[in-house]
Design an enzyme around this catalytic site. Structure first.
Site, PDB file in Angstrom:
ATOM      1  N   THR A 103       7.216   6.820   6.773  1.00  0.00           N
ATOM      2  CA  THR A 103       9.080   6.891   7.082  1.00  0.00           C
ATOM      3  C   THR A 103       9.107   8.337   7.279  1.00  0.00           C
ATOM      4  O   THR A 103       9.011   9.197   6.290  1.00  0.00           O
ATOM      5  CB  THR A 103       9.684   6.563   5.832  1.00  0.00           C
ATOM      6  OG1 THR A 103       9.388   4.977   5.507  1.00  0.00           O
ATOM      7  CG2 THR A 103      11.149   6.650   6.153  1.00  0.00           C
ATOM      8  N   LYS A 108      15.313   2.340  10.688  1.00  0.00           N
ATOM      9  CA  LYS A 108      15.120   2.399   9.382  1.00  0.00           C
ATOM     10  C   LYS A 108      16.001   3.361   8.372  1.00  0.00           C
ATOM     11  O   LYS A 108      16.778   2.798   7.598  1.00  0.00           O
ATOM     12  CB  LYS A 108      13.386   3.033   9.037  1.00  0.00           C
ATOM     13  CG  LYS A 108      13.080   3.563   7.657  1.00  0.00           C
ATOM     14  CD  LYS A 108      12.629   2.511   6.811  1.00  0.00           C
ATOM     15  CE  LYS A 108      12.317   3.104   5.635  1.00  0.00           C
ATOM     16  NZ  LYS A 108      12.003   1.758   4.605  1.00  0.00           N
ATOM     17  N   LYS A 113      15.116  10.579  -0.156  1.00  0.00           N
ATOM     18  CA  LYS A 113      14.268  10.911   0.933  1.00  0.00           C
ATOM     19  C   LYS A 113      14.733  10.419   2.365  1.00  0.00           C
ATOM     20  O   LYS A 113      14.781  11.049   3.071  1.00  0.00           O
ATOM     21  CB  LYS A 113      12.855  10.706   0.676  1.00  0.00           C
ATOM     22  CG  LYS A 113      11.938  10.958   1.855  1.00  0.00           C
ATOM     23  CD  LYS A 113      10.421  10.182   1.882  1.00  0.00           C
ATOM     24  CE  LYS A 113       9.928  10.171   3.322  1.00  0.00           C
ATOM     25  NZ  LYS A 113       8.588   9.744   3.527  1.00  0.00           N
TER      26      LYS A 113
HETATM   27  P1  NAD Z   1       1.563   8.103  -1.244  1.00  0.00           P
HETATM   28  O1  NAD Z   1       1.802   9.444  -1.617  1.00  0.00           O
HETATM   29  O2  NAD Z   1       1.390   7.017  -2.491  1.00  0.00           O
HETATM   30  O3  NAD Z   1       0.621   7.917  -0.232  1.00  0.00           O
HETATM   31  C1  NAD Z   1       0.349   8.826   0.925  1.00  0.00           C
HETATM   32  C2  NAD Z   1      -1.150   8.929   0.933  1.00  0.00           C
HETATM   33  O4  NAD Z   1      -1.325   9.737   2.159  1.00  0.00           O
HETATM   34  C3  NAD Z   1      -1.528   9.873   0.057  1.00  0.00           C
HETATM   35  O5  NAD Z   1      -2.680   9.045  -0.661  1.00  0.00           O
HETATM   36  C4  NAD Z   1      -2.215  11.242   0.641  1.00  0.00           C
HETATM   37  O6  NAD Z   1      -3.364  11.667  -0.188  1.00  0.00           O
HETATM   38  C5  NAD Z   1      -2.508  10.642   1.918  1.00  0.00           C
HETATM   39  N1  NAD Z   1      -2.563  11.691   3.103  1.00  0.00           N
HETATM   40  C6  NAD Z   1      -1.654  12.670   3.455  1.00  0.00           C
HETATM   41  N2  NAD Z   1      -1.813  13.420   4.502  1.00  0.00           N
HETATM   42  C7  NAD Z   1      -2.970  12.776   4.847  1.00  0.00           C
HETATM   43  C8  NAD Z   1      -3.848  12.887   5.861  1.00  0.00           C
HETATM   44  N3  NAD Z   1      -3.753  14.143   6.868  1.00  0.00           N
HETATM   45  N4  NAD Z   1      -5.133  12.236   5.908  1.00  0.00           N
HETATM   46  C9  NAD Z   1      -5.356  11.358   5.334  1.00  0.00           C
HETATM   47  N5  NAD Z   1      -4.579  11.042   4.138  1.00  0.00           N
HETATM   48  C10 NAD Z   1      -3.569  11.834   3.840  1.00  0.00           C
HETATM   49  O7  NAD Z   1       3.102   7.537  -0.430  1.00  0.00           O
HETATM   50  P2  NAD Z   1       3.455   5.891  -0.352  1.00  0.00           P
HETATM   51  O8  NAD Z   1       4.241   5.397  -1.585  1.00  0.00           O
HETATM   52  O9  NAD Z   1       2.149   5.051   0.081  1.00  0.00           O
HETATM   53  O10 NAD Z   1       4.223   6.107   0.959  1.00  0.00           O
HETATM   54  C11 NAD Z   1       3.916   6.306   2.349  1.00  0.00           C
HETATM   55  C12 NAD Z   1       5.055   6.368   3.313  1.00  0.00           C
HETATM   56  O11 NAD Z   1       5.693   4.930   3.121  1.00  0.00           O
HETATM   57  C13 NAD Z   1       6.104   7.429   2.959  1.00  0.00           C
HETATM   58  O12 NAD Z   1       6.698   7.731   4.205  1.00  0.00           O
HETATM   59  C14 NAD Z   1       7.105   6.433   2.288  1.00  0.00           C
HETATM   60  O13 NAD Z   1       8.624   7.115   2.460  1.00  0.00           O
HETATM   61  C15 NAD Z   1       6.911   5.011   2.738  1.00  0.00           C
HETATM   62  N6  NAD Z   1       7.588   3.863   2.301  1.00  0.00           N
HETATM   63  C16 NAD Z   1       7.378   3.749   0.807  1.00  0.00           C
HETATM   64  C17 NAD Z   1       7.548   2.863   0.022  1.00  0.00           C
HETATM   65  C18 NAD Z   1       7.009   2.566  -1.441  1.00  0.00           C
HETATM   66  O14 NAD Z   1       7.967   1.814  -1.932  1.00  0.00           O
HETATM   67  N7  NAD Z   1       6.380   3.481  -1.654  1.00  0.00           N
HETATM   68  C19 NAD Z   1       8.467   1.726   0.750  1.00  0.00           C
HETATM   69  C20 NAD Z   1       8.840   2.031   2.076  1.00  0.00           C
HETATM   70  C21 NAD Z   1       8.377   2.966   2.792  1.00  0.00           C
END
Ligand code: NAD
Length: 307
Positions: A100, A175, A250
Site C-alpha cells: 500500500t 484503496k 498510514k
Molecule cells: P511487514 O513489515 O510485515 O513486511 C514487509 C516486508 O518487506 C518486511 O519483512 C521487510 O523486511 C521486507 N522488505 C522491505 N524492503 C525490502 C526489499 N527491498 N527487498 C526484500 N524485502 C524487503 O508489512 P506487512 O504487514 O506485511 O504489510 C505489507 C504492506 O501491505 C504494507 O504496505 C501494508 O500497508 C499493506 N497492508 C497490510 C495489511 C496488514 O494487515 N498487515 C493489510 C492490508 C495492506
C-alpha cells in the site's frame, strides 16, 4: 507453461501470500532483506534466494509486498547504478506491487518499470493477515487490461476478488478512497455511541435503530465499536485487531497526499487523518481502529497513555 514468480517481502502479508502461490503449484522463489523473514519462509518449505538478484534472475513475474513507496522505488531502481530489480530481471518481466503506497509513488514505479522494458501493475489488497492466510484478499489493480489478464491467475490464487480499477496508480487510488470512507464512518459511528451514552440511550437501542435505518454501514454492523450488539467485533476482545490503528493512520496519510495533490476540499478526510494519527501515536497503534471510541469518550487525544 510454468511461470516463475519471485516474491519479495516475506512479512506479515507477503509470507502467507507467497505460501499460497507455492501450495497451489506455482514455481515461487522468495526473498526478504530480513534474514529472520527468509529463515521463516525457508522453514515453511519455500525456496528462498540469498539475494534479490538471484530471486528475480529467471523470473517472469516479480511480486513485491513492502511497507512503503520509498522501499518499492529503491528496490526497483536500485540505490547504486545497476543494482535494482529492474536491471536484474529478464526483459518484459511483469512487476506486481501489492504494497500500500501513494498513488504518486505507484505511478513513478510504473514509469520506471516501463522505461526499463518491463510491465507493471499496482495491486494493493484489503483483507489483512487473515485474508492473506486464507487466500481471501481483495485486490484493487491499476495497469493495462492485458497485464491484469496475465496477473489474474496469480492474484485469484492469493485472493477471491480482483477488481481492475483502471490505469497505473488507480488500484492505489481505490484503496485510499475506500479507507478514507471507512475511517470517517468509523469515527462518526463512535461519536454517535458516545453521544447516545451521554443522552442515556443504550448501546443496543441505538444499534437496533441505526442498523435498520439510514445510519447503517460496515463500521456499525460489522465493526461495531462497543461490546455487545455485534459479538464478533473487536470491541468484544479489548480492541485486538482486526485492522490496527497504525495501519489506518498510514493509509490516511496516503489519502492526505492524494488530497494535497488534487486540491480536493476533503476536510472530513483530513480530520480523520489527524484523529487517527493522534490515536496511533497514543495507545491505539496496536489496537483495532474501532478503539478510537476510547479516545473520543475520554475527550483527549491520549486516552490510554503513550505506548
Ligand atoms: P511487514 O513489515 O510485515 O513486511 C514487509 C516486508 O518487506 C518486511 O519483512 C521487510 O523486511 C521486507 N522488505 C522491505 N524492503 C525490502 C526489499 N527491498 N527487498 C526484500 N524485502 C524487503 O508489512 P506487512 O504487514 O506485511 O504489510 C505489507 C504492506 O501491505 C504494507 O504496505 C501494508 O500497508 C499493506 N497492508 C497490510 C495489511 C496488514 O494487515 N498487515 C493489510 C492490508 C495492506
Amino acid at each position: 507453461m510454468t511461470v516463475r514468480v519471485a516474491f519479495l517481502g516475506l512479512g506479515h502479508m507477503g509470507a502467507p501470500m507467497a505460501r499460497n502461490l507455492a501450495v497451489a503449484g506455482h514455481d515461487v522463489i522468495g526473498f526478504d532483506v530480513s534474514p529472520t523473514a527468509r529463515a521463516g519462509a525457508a522453514e515453511g518449505g519455500m525456496p528462498v534466494a540469498e539475494t534479490a538478484h538471484e530471486a528475480v534472475a529467471a523470473a517472469s513475474v516479480v511480486v513485491t509486498m513492502f511497507q512503503t513507496g520509498r522501499q518499492v522505488i529503491d528496490a526497483y531502481a536500485g540505490t547504486d547504478d545497476g543494482d535494482g530489480l529492474l536491471a536484474a530481471a529478464p526483459a518484459g518481466t511483469l512487476f506486481i506491487d501489492c504494497s500500500t503506497i501513494s498513488v504518486e509513488d505507484a505511478r513513478a514505479a510504473h514509469g520506471l518499470a516501463e522505461a526499463a522494458g518491463h510491465r507493471a501493475l499496482d495491486a494493493p489488497v484489503s483483507g489483512g493477515v487473515v485474508g492473506a492466510e486464507n487466500a481471501t484478499l481483495a485486490f484493487m489493480v491499476g495497469g493495462s487490461e492485458e497485464d491484469v489478464a496475465a496477473a489474474e491467475p496469480l492474484l485469484s490464487t492469493m485472493g477471491r476478488r480482483v477488481v481492475h480499477c483502471g490505469g497505473p496508480g488507480l488500484g492505489q487510488a481505490a484503496k485510499v478512497c475506500n479507507n478514507m470512507i471507512l475511517a470517517a464512518s468509523q469515527i462518526v459511528v463512535a461519536e454517535a455511541f458516545v453521544l447516545g451514552e451521554r443522552l442515556g440511550l443504550s448501546h443496543q437501542a441505538l444499534f437496533d435503530v441505526a442498523s435498520n435505518a439510514s445510519g447503517q454501514c460496515w463500521a456499525l454492523t460489522t465493526n461495531c465499536p462497543v461490546p455487545g450488539p455485534v459479538p464478533t467485533s473487536p470491541a468484544n476482545r479489548d480492541y485486538q485487531p482486526g485492522f490496527a490503528g497504525a495501519l489506518m493512520a498510514k493509509d490516511l496519510g496516503l489519502a492526505a497526499d492524494a488530497i494535497a495533490q488534487t486540491g480536493v476540499d476533503a476536510r472530513v478526510g483530513l480530520l480523520a487523518r489527524d484523529l487517527y494519527r493522534a490515536f496511533a501515536d497514543g495507545a491505539g497503534a496496536g489496537q483495532d481502529f474501532s478503539g478510537i471510541i476510547t479516545m473520543i469518550r475520554s475527550g483527549s487525544d491520549d486516552p490510554g497513555g503513550r505506548g
